[in-house]
Design an enzyme around this catalytic site. Sequence first.
Site, short mmCIF file in Angstrom:
data_model
loop_
_atom_site.label_atom_id
_atom_site.label_comp_id
_atom_site.label_asym_id
_atom_site.label_seq_id
_atom_site.Cartn_x
_atom_site.Cartn_y
_atom_site.Cartn_z
N SER A 128 8.53 151.95 -102.99
CA SER A 128 8.42 150.54 -102.61
C SER A 128 9.72 149.93 -102.11
O SER A 128 9.70 148.87 -101.48
CB SER A 128 7.89 149.71 -103.79
OG SER A 128 8.74 149.85 -104.92
N ASP A 138 11.95 140.26 -107.10
CA ASP A 138 10.98 140.24 -108.20
C ASP A 138 11.56 141.07 -109.34
O ASP A 138 12.76 141.35 -109.36
CB ASP A 138 9.59 140.72 -107.74
CG ASP A 138 9.60 142.14 -107.19
OD1 ASP A 138 10.58 142.88 -107.43
OD2 ASP A 138 8.62 142.53 -106.51
N HIS A 157 12.61 144.70 -107.46
CA HIS A 157 13.18 144.93 -106.13
C HIS A 157 14.27 143.92 -105.77
O HIS A 157 14.18 142.75 -106.17
CB HIS A 157 12.07 144.87 -105.08
CG HIS A 157 10.92 145.76 -105.36
ND1 HIS A 157 9.75 145.31 -105.95
CD2 HIS A 157 10.75 147.09 -105.14
CE1 HIS A 157 8.92 146.33 -106.09
NE2 HIS A 157 9.49 147.41 -105.60
#
Length: 372
Positions: free
Chosen positions: A38, A335, A338
């Site tokens: 991600s 978040d 990340h």
Amino acid sequence: MEVLQKTCQSILLCTVFIVLCLEASPCFAFTSFVFGDSLVDAGNNDYIFTLSKADSPPYGIDFKASGGRPTGRFTNGRTISDIIGQELGAKSFPPPYLAPDTQASSILRGINYASGASGILDETGFLFIGRVPLREQVNNFEQSRSYMVNVMGEISTREFLKKAIFSITIGSNDVLNYVQPSIPFFGHDKVSPNKFQDFMVSNLTIQLKRLHELGARKFIVVGVGPLGCIPFIRAVNLLPSGHCFGEVNDLIQGYNKKLNGVLDQLNQELGPEAIFVYANSYDIFMKIIVNYHQYGFKDADAPCCGGYFPPFVCFMGRNTSSPLCGDRSKYVFWDAYHPTEAANVIIAKRLLDGDESISSPINIRELYNYNS
């Protein structure tokens, strides 16, 4: 008739390729193939059934190319690979492999194969249901390569791939799964940290060698960052402000050291035609966290979006939304997992032009010009 149709299709594809080359200045200015999780996913998870998605606001709120709409990137703006590409002259971003019609544009821009929640190990991220592990990402590249051969021929494909950059940013989810005993796969019978590090490195090495066999010659392999300092790990371990979980960071540093050693071996075995650059994201990010005020941040603990407590969800709805910071450029974390685009910019620029303590044996800008 069928033969004639296939011939016409091949001529059309070659014509498109030539036209695109003439429009590019210079042709093949920058092409990258992106693999990972991600941290670099550009939207592949939007096209699979998964609990790991970034397809709703406020994700992408600062991504100018989309007008602030979500693109599947797990941050507020650009990823590190996006920023590096732009710094090296890319006019657009490699499209996600799973997006419709991606193959047609792959010849010039490259492709992004990364998938949120994925890992080096196939089992990593299974609680999120859908994800594309590294092994499958390399399988997908193999399919892309076949397409290139159909359009360009084998010899031209080899020459093209020799100049492209292959970046691999993966391993974080493997570590996160390992340090969470509640996950069945990494439950009571999990191996020792030393064996787990070796298992990660050996499995990653297999995929690097596969990419080399398929024609890759310029590699960026990004080490795992200091996950012991991310909001999620800090919160679940009830750590006070400014503290990181040392046990997790020790595991990561041991893995990174072994990975760096293996990349040195690959450079000796496969160089100088091929080169494997180790990107030391750990030290860069740790310096940002420790000295965040010097980098212009005001918070290196809490995430900008989603809050510092479970369930760590970042979303924006009509009636209710997650907490969202006022100035995203002042936060290290977007978040609970990340970095913000602001942090990504610092990391990317250090990797581009850093010395051997950051990128070895050469930095990414030097890699771009290597054997070109």
